[in-house]
Design a protein around this motif. Structure first.
Motif, PDB file in Angstrom:
ATOM      1  N   PHE A   1       0.612  -1.056  -0.119  1.00  0.00           N
ATOM      2  CA  PHE A   1      -0.028  -0.079  -0.241  1.00  0.00           C
ATOM      3  C   PHE A   1       0.463   1.306   0.227  1.00  0.00           C
ATOM      4  O   PHE A   1       2.079   1.165   0.029  1.00  0.00           O
ATOM      5  CB  PHE A   1      -1.302   0.053   1.414  1.00  0.00           C
ATOM      6  CG  PHE A   1      -0.128   0.004   2.311  1.00  0.00           C
ATOM      7  CD1 PHE A   1      -0.545   1.318   3.203  1.00  0.00           C
ATOM      8  CD2 PHE A   1       0.412  -0.691   3.235  1.00  0.00           C
ATOM      9  CE1 PHE A   1       0.249   1.586   4.471  1.00  0.00           C
ATOM     10  CE2 PHE A   1       0.678  -0.934   4.871  1.00  0.00           C
ATOM     11  CZ  PHE A   1       0.761   0.800   4.929  1.00  0.00           C
ATOM     12  N   GLN A   2       0.297   2.446  -0.440  1.00  0.00           N
ATOM     13  CA  GLN A   2       0.961   4.274  -0.142  1.00  0.00           C
ATOM     14  C   GLN A   2       0.204   4.828   0.167  1.00  0.00           C
ATOM     15  O   GLN A   2      -1.483   4.759   0.279  1.00  0.00           O
ATOM     16  CB  GLN A   2       1.249   4.028  -2.117  1.00  0.00           C
ATOM     17  CG  GLN A   2       0.441   3.833  -2.072  1.00  0.00           C
ATOM     18  CD  GLN A   2       0.262   4.513  -4.241  1.00  0.00           C
ATOM     19  OE1 GLN A   2       1.578   5.120  -4.523  1.00  0.00           O
ATOM     20  NE2 GLN A   2       0.372   3.267  -5.031  1.00  0.00           N
ATOM     21  N   THR A   3       0.708   5.578   0.363  1.00  0.00           N
ATOM     22  CA  THR A   3      -0.528   7.027   0.718  1.00  0.00           C
ATOM     23  C   THR A   3      -0.859   7.978  -0.264  1.00  0.00           C
ATOM     24  O   THR A   3       0.991   7.723  -0.682  1.00  0.00           O
ATOM     25  CB  THR A   3       0.199   7.333   2.195  1.00  0.00           C
ATOM     26  OG1 THR A   3       1.058   7.736   2.156  1.00  0.00           O
ATOM     27  CG2 THR A   3      -0.090   6.061   3.117  1.00  0.00           C
ATOM     28  N   ALA A   4      -1.600   8.661  -0.279  1.00  0.00           N
ATOM     29  CA  ALA A   4      -1.570   9.735  -0.912  1.00  0.00           C
ATOM     30  C   ALA A   4      -2.966  10.845  -0.693  1.00  0.00           C
ATOM     31  O   ALA A   4      -3.096  11.020   0.437  1.00  0.00           O
ATOM     32  CB  ALA A   4      -2.039   8.709  -2.424  1.00  0.00           C
ATOM     33  N   GLU A   5      -2.250  12.303  -1.430  1.00  0.00           N
ATOM     34  CA  GLU A   5      -3.411  12.793  -1.596  1.00  0.00           C
ATOM     35  C   GLU A   5      -4.202  13.312  -3.091  1.00  0.00           C
ATOM     36  O   GLU A   5      -3.067  12.688  -3.771  1.00  0.00           O
ATOM     37  CB  GLU A   5      -2.679  14.694  -1.136  1.00  0.00           C
ATOM     38  CG  GLU A   5      -2.240  14.298   0.537  1.00  0.00           C
ATOM     39  CD  GLU A   5      -1.154  16.115   1.002  1.00  0.00           C
ATOM     40  OE1 GLU A   5      -1.570  16.651  -0.153  1.00  0.00           O
ATOM     41  OE2 GLU A   5      -0.753  15.516   1.806  1.00  0.00           O
ATOM     42  N   LEU A   6      -4.482  13.792  -3.031  1.00  0.00           N
ATOM     43  CA  LEU A   6      -5.197  13.967  -4.681  1.00  0.00           C
ATOM     44  C   LEU A   6      -4.448  14.715  -5.468  1.00  0.00           C
ATOM     45  O   LEU A   6      -3.805  14.343  -7.041  1.00  0.00           O
ATOM     46  CB  LEU A   6      -6.409  14.642  -4.525  1.00  0.00           C
ATOM     47  CG  LEU A   6      -7.301  15.117  -6.257  1.00  0.00           C
ATOM     48  CD1 LEU A   6      -7.602  12.952  -6.062  1.00  0.00           C
ATOM     49  CD2 LEU A   6      -8.848  15.142  -5.959  1.00  0.00           C
ATOM     50  N   GLY A   7      -3.764  15.731  -4.538  1.00  0.00           N
ATOM     51  CA  GLY A   7      -2.322  16.727  -5.926  1.00  0.00           C
ATOM     52  C   GLY A   7      -2.358  17.745  -4.755  1.00  0.00           C
ATOM     53  O   GLY A   7      -2.117  17.850  -3.400  1.00  0.00           O
ATOM     54  N   ARG A   8      -1.282  18.532  -5.817  1.00  0.00           N
ATOM     55  CA  ARG A   8      -0.507  19.605  -4.506  1.00  0.00           C
ATOM     56  C   ARG A   8      -2.266  20.809  -4.348  1.00  0.00           C
ATOM     57  O   ARG A   8      -3.091  20.946  -4.621  1.00  0.00           O
ATOM     58  CB  ARG A   8      -0.274  20.590  -5.589  1.00  0.00           C
ATOM     59  CG  ARG A   8       1.008  19.834  -6.245  1.00  0.00           C
ATOM     60  CD  ARG A   8       1.395  21.189  -7.327  1.00  0.00           C
ATOM     61  NE  ARG A   8       2.185  21.969  -6.167  1.00  0.00           N
ATOM     62  CZ  ARG A   8       3.124  22.793  -6.300  1.00  0.00           C
ATOM     63  NH1 ARG A   8       4.307  20.786  -6.428  1.00  0.00           N
ATOM     64  NH2 ARG A   8       3.930  23.069  -4.867  1.00  0.00           N
ATOM     65  N   VAL A   9      -1.519  20.731  -3.102  1.00  0.00           N
ATOM     66  CA  VAL A   9      -2.197  21.989  -2.125  1.00  0.00           C
ATOM     67  C   VAL A   9      -3.067  23.159  -2.605  1.00  0.00           C
ATOM     68  O   VAL A   9      -1.791  23.820  -3.580  1.00  0.00           O
ATOM     69  CB  VAL A   9      -1.726  22.669  -0.763  1.00  0.00           C
ATOM     70  CG1 VAL A   9      -2.875  23.089   0.084  1.00  0.00           C
ATOM     71  CG2 VAL A   9      -1.354  21.717  -0.088  1.00  0.00           C
ATOM     72  N   ASP A  10      -4.306  23.981  -2.641  1.00  0.00           N
ATOM     73  CA  ASP A  10      -4.524  25.131  -3.454  1.00  0.00           C
ATOM     74  C   ASP A  10      -5.048  24.872  -4.752  1.00  0.00           C
ATOM     75  O   ASP A  10      -5.169  25.804  -5.758  1.00  0.00           O
ATOM     76  CB  ASP A  10      -3.671  26.033  -3.112  1.00  0.00           C
ATOM     77  CG  ASP A  10      -3.838  26.593  -1.755  1.00  0.00           C
ATOM     78  OD1 ASP A  10      -4.796  26.243  -0.564  1.00  0.00           O
ATOM     79  OD2 ASP A  10      -2.573  27.038  -1.172  1.00  0.00           O
ATOM     80  N   LEU A  11      -4.600  23.479  -5.429  1.00  0.00           N
ATOM     81  CA  LEU A  11      -4.553  23.282  -6.452  1.00  0.00           C
ATOM     82  C   LEU A  11      -5.531  23.365  -7.105  1.00  0.00           C
ATOM     83  O   LEU A  11      -6.450  23.091  -8.437  1.00  0.00           O
ATOM     84  CB  LEU A  11      -4.211  22.662  -7.373  1.00  0.00           C
ATOM     85  CG  LEU A  11      -3.818  22.689  -8.867  1.00  0.00           C
ATOM     86  CD1 LEU A  11      -3.177  23.798  -9.502  1.00  0.00           C
ATOM     87  CD2 LEU A  11      -2.717  21.619  -9.238  1.00  0.00           C
ATOM     88  N   GLY A  12      -7.282  22.538  -6.568  1.00  0.00           N
ATOM     89  CA  GLY A  12      -8.455  21.536  -6.661  1.00  0.00           C
ATOM     90  C   GLY A  12      -8.925  20.844  -5.700  1.00  0.00           C
ATOM     91  O   GLY A  12      -8.383  21.177  -3.741  1.00  0.00           O
ATOM     92  N   GLY A  13      -8.939  19.638  -6.031  1.00  0.00           N
ATOM     93  CA  GLY A  13      -9.476  19.036  -4.847  1.00  0.00           C
ATOM     94  C   GLY A  13     -10.958  17.911  -4.855  1.00  0.00           C
ATOM     95  O   GLY A  13     -10.960  17.872  -6.190  1.00  0.00           O
ATOM     96  N   GLY A  14     -10.952  17.643  -4.289  1.00  0.00           N
ATOM     97  CA  GLY A  14     -12.284  16.058  -4.571  1.00  0.00           C
ATOM     98  C   GLY A  14     -12.933  15.647  -3.240  1.00  0.00           C
ATOM     99  O   GLY A  14     -11.964  15.946  -2.231  1.00  0.00           O
TER     100      GLY A  14
END
Length: 475
Positions: free
Chosen positions: A412-425
């Motif tokens: 397994f790996q850990t992650a965020e959706l993308g760069r901070v302040d770029l977008g999200g979900g």
């Protein structure tokens, strides 16, 4: 010194294990299991392109494994006991499966939750019209899409038409080799000077996503002859009148089967990985695990892509009502017992994560993003910018999950959706966390998420299945 040397060796072994490609750690038996799972997954993706189709197939597989319809239990006034397996369906678009454990349900359940809706082009209630000697279906897009990605693709028509007498006509056109397909047209490059100056958000607008469906005029008809010809074909082949579109749920999706991606066949290219990749692996794990101590649940819902609303979305009472009915059939229902059951539960909110794409590297924090082929993804939080709208899982729960996954040798790996302040979900996690249960986002990394065709790694599909199975067995 000996203790210090042993610790150094352990850290070295751990580092080497982390750096070793997951695929290269498999035995031949595991490689065969991975291949089999992914072939079955490709079949599921290819035949289940709507929530209704997914629900129907999920129920078919569940019944084959001994699951019974909860409504049959209720109607027959029957009771349930540990070892029983039941399922509940909502609006033919969402399904919850339960494997009753030996532990009291007041101690909580182990829940795998995912969604089976995906981005698409829905037909409006008055969709058929003719213009310029061609017939079109007027559409309304569903979910967050880049509209320009949906032009000039071969599309298939899926859905149902419900007639006034209550009869249901299933429609699938565009999936067989000899079927016709459909498409949204685009302006030729020679006349696109002004179009090419527009922002990507408006280069193709929502009202321009109308689907070309025919051009052959009906003989003897002067006005709207092409439209008349389409209606005549629909009447002959499906018994559908134009007014029947009012009570229809028809959608345009990319035509064609899921395919192996890459010369090495290491990936799968398909429509609808988000979130059927997590739904299918959750289903496979649920059906594989037989006797359990803690009651297990596989919850596959609709409407996540538009906010989890409606009767078949996660914000409805469907799941809570099903849990209450099961507690009643077990002989232990009360408002308090239902609350305790939900509050003491553990959940993997299984949804996809964005995979690192080196062509768009600036969108990612390379230290905290998911990579294809590195295993199941755990996301402590989602949301946008300052974690807005996020379920932020507790460190204690994450520590417990790490122990479970390590015990079963799940990569397994850990992650965020993308760069901070770029977008999200977001996912359904925050909704389930309102009960006070432990919830964390988990799933599979996806390239080109929300595009008509998305890509995943076969390794990640297999590791997600292993992780979900371990969760049901151990949590």
């Amino acid at each position: 010194m000996a203790e210090e040397k042993t610790e150094t060796m352990e850290n070295k072994d751990k580092k080497e294990k982390q750096e070793k490609a997951v695929w290269n750690s498999y035995t031949e038996a595991e490689k065969e299991a991975l291949a089999s799972l992914n072939e079955n997954y490709k079949d599921f993706l290819s035949s289940c392109k709507t929530e209704r189709e997914s629900t129907e197939e999920i129920v078919r597989q569940a019944r084959a494994k001994g699951y019974r319809d909860l409504q049959e239990i209720i109607d027959g006034g029957e009771s349930l006991k540990p070892g029983d397996k039941v399922y509940a369906v909502c609006m033919k678009k969402a399904v919850a499966m339960f494997n009753i454990g030996t532990m009291s349900m007041e101690k909580g359940m182990a829940i795998l939750g995912a969604h089976i809706d995906t981005c698409r082009l829905d037909l409006k209630q008055k969709p058929l019209y003719e213009d310029g000697g061609m017939a079109y279906f007027d559409t309304h897009y569903y979910g967050g899409i880049k509209k320009y990605q949906w032009v000039t693709l071969p599309l298939a028509l899926h859905g149902v038409v419900v007639k006034k007498d209550g009869s249901v006509v299933k429609v699938v056109i565009g999936e067989k080799e000899d079927d016709p397909v459909f498409c949204v047209t685009d302006l030729l490059i020679h006349l696109s000077q002004k179009q090419m100056e527009k922002k990507a958000t408006v280069v193709v607008e929502g009202e321009d996503l109308d689907v070309l469906i025919g051009s052959h005029p009906l003989e003897g008809k002067e006005k709207d002859a092409v439209k008349a010809g389409i209606l005549e074909l629909l009447k002959a082949q499906y018994g559908i009148e134009e007014d029947d579109f009012i009570s229809a749920e028809l959608t345009m999706v990319p035509a064609g089967r899921a395919r192996d991606l890459g010369i090495d066949r290491s990936m799968v290219l398909a429509y609808g990985h988000d979130d059927r990749v997590c739904a299918y692996t959750s289903l496979a794990a649920m059906l594989e695990v037989d006797q359990v101590e803690r009651t297990s649940c596989c919850l596959l819902v609709d409407k996540e892509e538009i906010g989890s609303v409606g009767a078949s979305g996660m914000q409805s009472r469907f799941f809570e009502n099903a849990v209450a009915e099961i507690l009643h059939a077990l002989g232990g229902y009360s408002g308090l017992s239902t609350r305790r059951c939900l509050a003491n539960s553990y959940m993997l909110s299984s949804d996809v994560s964005s995979a690192f794409d080196s062509l768009y590297a600036s969108a990612y924090d390379k230290k905290n993003c998911a990579y294809l082929g590195k295993g199941m993804v755990l996301m402590k939080f989602t949301g946008s910018r300052g974690k807005s709208g996020s379920n932020d899982a507790s460190a204690e729960y994450l520590g417990r999950l790490r122990a479970v996954l390590d015990k079963h040798k799940v990569s397994f790996q850990t992650a965020e959706l993308g760069r901070v302040d770029l977008g999200g979900g977001g996912t359904i996690a925050y909704i389930m966390s309102l009960y006070g249960m432990n919830v964390i986002d988990s799933g599979v990394a996806v390239l080109s998420m929300h595009a008509p065709w998305e890509a995943v790694s076969k390794v990640d599909v297999y590791e997600a299945y292993k992780g979900y199975k371990a969760f049901l067995q151990e949590i």
